[in-house]
Design an enzyme around this catalytic site. Structure first.
Site, PDB file in Angstrom:
ATOM      1  N   ASP A 417     -18.598  34.335 -17.985  1.00 52.81           N
ATOM      2  CA  ASP A 417     -16.980  34.249 -18.170  1.00 52.81           C
ATOM      3  C   ASP A 417     -16.555  32.929 -17.848  1.00 52.81           C
ATOM      4  O   ASP A 417     -17.192  32.122 -17.447  1.00 52.81           O
ATOM      5  CB  ASP A 417     -16.793  35.443 -17.057  1.00 52.81           C
ATOM      6  CG  ASP A 417     -15.353  35.856 -17.174  1.00 52.81           C
ATOM      7  OD1 ASP A 417     -14.814  35.686 -18.384  1.00 52.81           O
ATOM      8  OD2 ASP A 417     -14.734  36.388 -16.043  1.00 52.81           O
ATOM      9  N   GLU A 420     -14.372  29.142 -21.329  1.00 48.91           N
ATOM     10  CA  GLU A 420     -13.139  28.374 -22.528  1.00 48.91           C
ATOM     11  C   GLU A 420     -13.482  26.893 -22.451  1.00 48.91           C
ATOM     12  O   GLU A 420     -13.108  26.507 -23.490  1.00 48.91           O
ATOM     13  CB  GLU A 420     -11.620  29.101 -22.471  1.00 48.91           C
ATOM     14  CG  GLU A 420     -11.621  30.471 -22.626  1.00 48.91           C
ATOM     15  CD  GLU A 420     -12.262  31.432 -21.874  1.00 48.91           C
ATOM     16  OE1 GLU A 420     -12.294  30.992 -20.587  1.00 48.91           O
ATOM     17  OE2 GLU A 420     -12.578  32.514 -22.063  1.00 48.91           O
ATOM     18  N   ASP A 500      -9.339  39.992 -21.181  1.00 52.23           N
ATOM     19  CA  ASP A 500      -8.545  40.740 -20.279  1.00 52.23           C
ATOM     20  C   ASP A 500      -7.457  41.424 -21.063  1.00 52.23           C
ATOM     21  O   ASP A 500      -6.151  40.990 -20.959  1.00 52.23           O
ATOM     22  CB  ASP A 500      -7.861  39.758 -19.219  1.00 52.23           C
ATOM     23  CG  ASP A 500      -9.178  39.107 -18.375  1.00 52.23           C
ATOM     24  OD1 ASP A 500     -10.231  39.878 -18.369  1.00 52.23           O
ATOM     25  OD2 ASP A 500      -8.813  38.078 -17.769  1.00 52.23           O
TER      26      ASP A 500
HETATM   27  C1  GLC Z   1     -11.993  37.255 -15.839  1.00 48.81           C
HETATM   28  C2  GLC Z   1     -12.464  38.109 -16.841  1.00 48.81           C
HETATM   29  C3  GLC Z   1     -12.857  39.412 -16.036  1.00 48.81           C
HETATM   30  C4  GLC Z   1     -13.129  39.336 -14.707  1.00 48.81           C
HETATM   31  C5  GLC Z   1     -12.593  38.254 -13.881  1.00 48.81           C
HETATM   32  C6  GLC Z   1     -13.124  38.225 -12.412  1.00 48.81           C
HETATM   33  O1  GLC Z   1     -10.545  37.573 -15.649  1.00 48.81           O
HETATM   34  O2  GLC Z   1     -12.202  38.096 -18.120  1.00 48.81           O
HETATM   35  O3  GLC Z   1     -13.409  40.508 -16.893  1.00 48.81           O
HETATM   36  O4  GLC Z   1     -13.305  40.695 -13.947  1.00 48.81           O
HETATM   37  O5  GLC Z   1     -12.482  37.253 -14.621  1.00 48.81           O
HETATM   38  O6  GLC Z   1     -14.573  37.308 -12.711  1.00 48.81           O
END
Ligand code: GLC
Length: 814
Positions: A417, A420, A500
């Protein structure tokens, strides 16, 4: 002669032609060019040098062209997206012998370049324009723009999961990977940059364009000028590909040839996945697992979000809340669950604290540096953090090795995650454009590149490092990696999700168009957070989202911190029953979904498809919310969210079958929305393989494989099975079989083609159910021998039970 030598790659084969003096680019021509543009025919294309710019068009295949241009020389022949074999491919072309024209023909295409303006036109062999420059290309000191024609009625798709309507026409987009928490219909840019789009004419003729430039790019599909499609980049090479096809499917397959198809995922990842930010402890995870089983809700994966870690530090585990991760993993495995853990890419900036990822990263010089040579530090979940230099092979290897402990503990999948990369507390939400990346990659000259160049591929290279690292640890196991950011070609390494999203009805609709466009952009394996990430869904919204999600490629329920619980049982037995029913249906359909997965891995065709991919000549019928799962199922979620207004579903080509009742339908089905019904239709001519219900895909099903036969044109179905996990694709490791059907004057004939591959499937027999049978009685014969028939559950459904049929065999109903 001297002039000829300018064409290094073509010197031998070049036919030198003289074109009239002209200039498409701003800088003055050099002395050697004063006499005018020079053109040369190449064995596989054509080249023109004019105004200090060299432009080359080559044919990689008869239907795939590559166009490159640069000041004085061509850009380096290197790519993060396009496979080296595809870049090296070429076909022989026939030079155009037209007065004043420069260009060539392939078996499929005619390419013309105007040496005066450098405008490019691509036609098919019937003389119809595939794509034409609407203006001369413009190369600036930095960056460039290209303007193309935008014919009336042509529709545009792709660019990954950009928000907004399915058709990109009239919209403009910027490609710059961005952490976009709380994004809406019109938010841009989002998490991924996939600079590939598809143009589809009203009769289905299509082309694709991949702009292989990793700097920030933009695509304007007639928003600024309704007559022009313009694309461009802030920097980087003019290096793009044009793919032409009679149908959009051909173009999507050509794109997979160029960038690689999404590989076969492990079977368990196709089951229901339960996630939350975060399950806070070992005990909480166990209680989720237990409740799923108690409630008889089939499920295969549970996710651990950042709170399982020690102070949000990737590759650590909080010893207080998760005292024995290997034990948790093995206990869950015993109940048929796989565990997926998040491992963000940022490494806590924690010197002298015994934090191995930091220490080994520093020792190996794996972190990005600023222009003054200091390690770049940015704030993310763990606080100050440092960032791996994923464009170096050595750094990717090191990153991959960080998975060893988790892999040894039995963790089945990993979630990359924030790649970017997301950085907190800065207006740009990411690192400065001048942070230095080192490129060490076959095809590229080793060099230092700015973050501005690498930003859009950074997330993809992160997921690549994870994917390759897992393969290094277990070469025979299919890796499961979920990534948020990526670039063209990233489907080779990871599945993805749409980031998100929010718990609203409009986001449920948006998730469909986002996933459809992801599928057309190579990412066959995508999911949207079921129920919505931000905010708390109403019970009805969560139920409908679970219904729709059951028919999408990845099916993961996930929710943000502070939102109400999302697990399927949280709204009482009435909602739970509906939700369970849809989750169960997905499990029953697994043989159909898995055969699609195999097809995707071989062709690149998406799992979830817009209706036009199967029916390109079908006029737009207003089924904007409808989508297909593979070639045979059409899913038509209510058009207006929670509204109870009736709506019509127009089925391509006439009446289909209702998936739930098995009854033939009219060509237009009038639907009155209700919470428990998601309209799903089966194409006449489909043969759907289904399996007995199980609570987890790690159980071997018992009993027969069901084949639901829906007679109609092009009647066929595909069977595929394997061990669900291994990388082996040889004959002994797989089972593939085609089953066809034909209506006969007296009934129906079903042909079991000879099975290929020797994998022994779980089923011990076949249950064949024929839908839409109109006669009051029937006899069945298998290779001439009578078999008993049964009408059930109603007189329109004819059933027989058979031993397994490795084929060839013929079953006749009369
Ligand atoms: C980001 C991700 C989300 C995750 C969060 C905490 O917002 O997109 O899916 O739960 O980080 O890791």
């Amino acid at each position: 002669m001297t002039r000829n030598l300018l064409f290094a790659a073509a010197a031998a084969a070049a036919i030198l032609m003289r074109a009239p003096m002209a200039n498409a680019f701003s800088p003055a021509p050099n002395a050697a060019e004063a006499a005018g543009p020079q053109t040369a025919s190449l064995p596989d294309g054509v080249e023109v040098r004019s105004g200090g710019v060299l432009l080359r068009v080559t044919a990689l295949r008869d239907d795939v062209l590559r166009i490159r241009a640069g000041r004085g020389q061509l850009p380096e022949d290197a790519s993060w997206a396009v496979l080296a074999d595809a870049r090296r491919a070429s076909v022989k072309v026939e030079a155009l012998a037209e007065a004043g024209a420069v260009g060539f023909r392939t078996k499929d295409l005619v390419v013309r370049l105007d040496p005066t303006t450098l405008r490019l036109t691509v036609e098919d062999r019937e003389g119809r324009t595939v794509l034409a420059d609407a203006a001369a290309p413009s190369l600036k000191e930095r960056g460039f723009s290209l303007r193309k024609s935008l014919p009336d009625g042509e529709r545009y798709y792709g660019l990954g999961d950009k928000a907004g309507p399915l058709d990109r026409r009239g919209q403009a987009f910027t490609l710059w990977n961005t952490d976009a928490y709380g994004y809406q219909d019109n938010s841009d840019p989002l998490y991924k940059s996939i600079p590939f789009f598809l143009g589809v004419a009203p009769d289905g003729k299509s082309y694709g364009l991949l702009l292989d430039d990793t700097f920030q790019t933009w695509f304007d599909f007639g928003r600024t000028d309704p007559k022009q499609l313009s694309i461009g980049a802030q920097n980087g090479p003019v290096d793009y590909y044009v793919l032409a096809g009679d149908t959009p499917k051909q173009v999507v397959e050509a794109y997979a040839w160029l960038t690689g198809p999404a590989p076969l995922p492990p079977l368990w990842s196709l089951g229901f996945q339960q996630s939350r930010y975060s399950y806070m402890s070992d005990a909480e995870v166990r209680s989720i697992a237990e409740r799923l089983r108690q409630e008889r809700i089939p499920a295969d994966a549970i996710y651990l979000d950042i709170d399982y870690q020690d102070r949000n530090r990737p590759f650590t585990v909080n010893p207080k809340t998760f005292p024995d991760l290997p034990k948790l993993v093995s206990d869950l495995r015993g109940e048929g669950f796989r565990l997926v853990t998040i491992t963000d890419l940022h490494i806590a900036d924690a010197p002298n604290q015994g934090y191995a990822p930091y220490d080994t990263g520093v020792a190996g010089d794996h972190f990005l540096k600023t222009t003054d040579g200091k390690t770049y530090v940015g704030e993310v979940w763990p606080g100050p953090a440092v960032f791996p230099d994923f464009t170096r092979a050595e750094t990717r290897d090191w990153w991959g090795s960080l998975y060893k402990n988790f892999h040894d503990a039995g963790v089945a999948g990993f979630w990359n995650d924030m790649n970017e990369p997301a950085i907190f507390g800065t207006p740009t939400k990411t690192m400065p454009p001048d942070v230095a990346h080192r490129i060490d990659e076959p095809g590229f000259t080793p060099r230092t590149a700015t973050h501005a160049e690498i930003h859009n591929v950074y997330g993809m290279e992160n997921s690549r490092a994870t994917h390759d690292g897992l393969l290094e640890l277990a070469p025979d196991d299919r890796p499961f990696v979920l990534t948020r950011a990526s670039y063209a070609g990233g489907q080779r390494y990871a599945a993805t999700w749409t980031g998100d999203n929010s718990s609203t009805w409009s986001h449920l609709a948006l998730s469909v168009s986002m996933q459809l466009n992801l599928g057309l952009s190579g990412f066959a394996w995508s999911g949207a957070d079921v129920g919505g990430f931000a905010g708390s869904p109403s019970p009805e919204l969560l139920t409908k989202w679970i219904e729709v999600g059951a028919f999408t490629p990845l099916f993961r329920d996930h929710a943000a911190k502070g939102t109400r619980p999302h697990e399927p049982w949280v709204d009482g037995p009435e909602q739970t029953d509906i939700r369970r029913h849809y989750i169960e249906e997905r499990y029953r359909l697994m043989p159909y979904i898995y055969a699609l997965a195999d097809k995707t891995a071989r062709t690149g065709l998406p799992v979830m498809r817009p209706v036009f991919l199967e029916f390109p000549r079908q006029p737009e019928d207003g089924n904007l919310a409808a989508f297909m799962l593979g070639p045979d199922l059409l899913i038509a979620p209510p058009r207006n969210g929670e509204s109870l207004d009736p709506f019509d579903v127009t089925l391509p080509g006439g009446g289909w079958f209702d998936y739930w009742t098995g009854k033939p339908t009219a060509a237009v089905v009038h639907e009155t929305p209700s919470l428990a019904r998601l309209p799903v239709f089966v194409r006449p001519g489909a043969i759907l393989p289904r399996q007995p219900l199980m609570q987890s895909l790690s159980e071997a099903p018992h009993g027969a494989l069901e084949l639901r036969v829906y007679p109609g044109p092009h009647c066929r179905g595909e069977l595929y099975w394997d061990d669900g996990r291994s990388m082996r694709r040889d004959d002994a490791a797989v089972l593939r079989q085609e089953v066809r059907c034909e209506t006969t004057p007296n009934g129906l004939k079903i042909v079991f083609e000879r099975r290929s591959g020797g994998y022994r499937p779980w089923w011990n027999g076949l249950h064949v159910a024929v839908y839409g049978w109109r006669a009051p009685q029937a006899t069945a014969k298998l290779d001439g021998k009578p078999v008993p028939t049964v009408f059930a559950p109603d007189p329109g459904v004819l059933n027989v039970d058979l031993p397994d049929q490795p084929g060839p065999a013929v079953l006749v109903f009369e």
